[in-house]
Design a protein around this motif. Structure first.
Motif, PDB file in Angstrom:
ATOM      1  N   ARG A  87       0.857  -1.175   0.000  1.00  0.00           N
ATOM      2  CA  ARG A  87       0.000   0.000   0.000  1.00  0.00           C
ATOM      3  C   ARG A  87       0.894   1.227   0.000  1.00  0.00           C
TER       4      ARG A  87
ATOM      5  N   THR B 153      -8.612  10.398  -0.198  1.00  0.00           N
ATOM      6  CA  THR B 153      -8.043   9.263  -0.925  1.00  0.00           C
ATOM      7  C   THR B 153      -8.414   9.307  -2.400  1.00  0.00           C
TER       8      THR B 153
ATOM      9  N   ALA C 180      -4.241   6.180   8.648  1.00  0.00           N
ATOM     10  CA  ALA C 180      -4.037   5.730   7.273  1.00  0.00           C
ATOM     11  C   ALA C 180      -2.984   4.623   7.194  1.00  0.00           C
TER      12      ALA C 180
ATOM     13  N   VAL D 240       0.794   5.234   1.002  1.00  0.00           N
ATOM     14  CA  VAL D 240       0.062   6.264   1.735  1.00  0.00           C
ATOM     15  C   VAL D 240       0.689   7.617   1.424  1.00  0.00           C
TER      16      VAL D 240
ATOM     17  N   SER E  62      -3.776   5.553  -0.752  1.00  0.00           N
ATOM     18  CA  SER E  62      -4.625   6.223   0.227  1.00  0.00           C
ATOM     19  C   SER E  62      -3.891   7.467   0.708  1.00  0.00           C
TER      20      SER E  62
END
Length: 487
Positions: free
Chosen positions: A53, A66, A113, A55, A98
């Motif tokens: 992921r 997001t 997050a 961020v 995100s």
């Protein structure tokens, strides 16, 4: 750090462990031009972790939702990426994005997050933090990572400049080391991520043709030349406080010098490579301002935001010497600047003339000498040129210049080649510090730079599109600059 970390094979190379990557400054220019497009290219090449992921983060005043961040990333990849943001590869990448705002007094959104991203990845993913923010923001971001516990076990990518002098570099290192030990710090220099810089190591150490002559007995001088055609392009706020020496020489050209001049490492591990490069920096003599030319292009003081009496250099050329067995007596000439005749990335090694002159000299030979040269163009995709003398056809023994050329594009497919930032982002995820700068190395560079920083020669004016002030030719005598490539 004593060996390269174990790697899982991806589609076209090594694949890192599962990761959560946090981009501080995710709405800024660097993230837009390099980081987001680079991460998407790694994903398309099968080089991102199996589960990851990303961020994005910025101060609350610049924060995005997001969905807004995903739209921002799509626009960045569309404008600056090597592939269109479409198809299954893009949808998978977009779903991994995100955003979490972070201010020193309110880190809650960022914490939420990151923890949500870790839950989505599952297991115990690694954390990688990239500080794509102005240097003045480094301390507050590092403090946030320490106080929130996010730094625990994580790795940190730090953008240049690594200080502006020895005192500021030491202060920055102390701030970082209070939260991250040196084995987890990655000071990034995109020059060192170039394929052609790696090829300097391959050229030297994999070929018995070159390594035996890579020393003061055979090489007369070395040039590292990175001219730029661009002006400061509205970056007066950054450039006025930095200048070309701090922006280019300390950060980029000295690092290339380290690879060109290092002794053979015992192995191609991060520890061995960085130790040998740091030995080169330890051998650097303190810079002599008498062997430095500083220039400023005509019109620089008229740029918006520039002091009308500015003494900031937009050009610098200098002579550097090493006190060690391999290079004693061999001058290294470094040059970089804005608004010059071409944009190039060149290393030129000039070879000494044979002792016996059995061939007649021409007038040009007498004026300039006849030097063989090995020329390494380390711009992507890169090429290597060997210049030598050969007999011209005809009844007389007349010599003419000839070349042998290796070009990446002619010899290898570059379909899966990585740009500098892409290669270094991958290495940081893998924990490989081979192409990153150590704290000892950067502090030594500021130490040898102190005489120049304390007593800089005045700037000399030069015309945009030229090759700098005329005095650069006196600096390099009895040799001449390889660029421009006049024959």
């Amino acid at each position: 750090m004593s060996s390269r970390p174990a790697r899982t094979a991806g589609k076209h190379g090594p694949r890192p462990d599962d990761h959560v990557i946090v981009l501080f400054g995710a709405t800024g220019d660097l993230a837009k031009r390099k980081l987001l497009p680079g991460l998407f290219h790694l994903a398309r090449a099968g080089l991102m972790p199996s589960r990851y992921r990303i961020v994005g983060s910025a101060p609350a005043a610049e924060a995005l939702g997001t969905e807004e961040f995903r739209k921002h990333a799509r626009e960045a990849v569309s404008e600056f990426g090597s592939a269109r943001p479409e198809g299954p590869a893009w949808r998978e990448f977009e779903d991994a994005l995100s955003f979490g705002a972070a201010d020193p007094d309110d880190t809650g959104p960022l914490l939420a997050a990151v923890h949500e991203a870790e839950r989505a990845v599952g297991g115990s993913p690694r954390r990688l933090f990239h500080l794509a923010v102005p240097p003045k923001a480094f301390p507050s971001v590092v403090d946030e990572l320490g106080s929130t516990g996010l730094a625990e076990g994580g790795r940190l990518i730090v953008e240049k400049p690594f200080g502006t002098d020895l005192a500021s570099a030491r202060a920055l290192d102390a701030t970082i080391h209070a939260v991250f030990d040196e084995s987890r710090v990655f000071r990034i220099d995109h020059f060192l991520g170039k394929e052609s810089v790696d090829n300097i190591l391959a050229l030297r150490f994999a070929n018995g043709l070159f390594e035996p002559v890579w020393n003061r007995n055979h090489i007369s001088h070395v040039q590292i030349d990175v001219p730029e055609q661009l002006t400061i392009e509205g970056r007066a706020g950054f450039f006025e406080g930095t200048g070309t020496f701090r922006d280019m020489i300390v950060t980029h050209l000295f690092q290339i010098l380290g690879f060109v001049a290092m002794e053979p490492p015992a192995t191609l591990t991060a520890r061995s490579l960085r130790q040998e490069k740091d030995k080169v920096f330890a051998a650097l003599r303190p810079l002599d301002p008498a062997h430095v030319v500083r220039g400023q292009y005509e019109g620089y003081r008229d740029e918006p935001g520039v002091d009308p009496h500015s003494d900031t250099e937009t050009f610098v050329a200098l002579r550097v010497e090493l006190d060690n067995w391999r290079w004693a007596g061999v001058p290294f000439y470094l040059r970089s600047g804005k608004a010059l005749g071409q944009g190039r990335h060149m290393v030129t090694l000039g070879f000494r003339e044979p002792a016996l002159r059995m061939f007649p000299l021409t007038t040009q030979d007498t004026a300039e000498g006849r030097h063989n040269a090995l020329v390494i163009d380390f711009d992507d995709p890169g090429r290597i040129t060997t210049r030598f003398l050969a007999k011209e056809p005809g009844p007389e023994m007349r010599l003419g210049e000839a070349e042998m050329v290796f070009a990446y594009t002619d010899c290898f497919t570059t379909a899966h080649a990585l740009e500098g930032y892409e290669r270094l982002l991958l290495d940081a995820m893998l924990g490989d510090q081979s192409l990153f700068t150590s704290s000892d190395g950067i502090e030594r560079l500021w130490e040898v730079s102190a005489p120049l920083l304390h007593d800089p020669p005045p700037v000399q004016s030069y015309a945009p599109g030229s090759w700098g002030p005329e005095s650069v030719h006196r600096l390099i005598r009895p040799y001449r600059w390889y660029l421009p490539e006049e024959r």
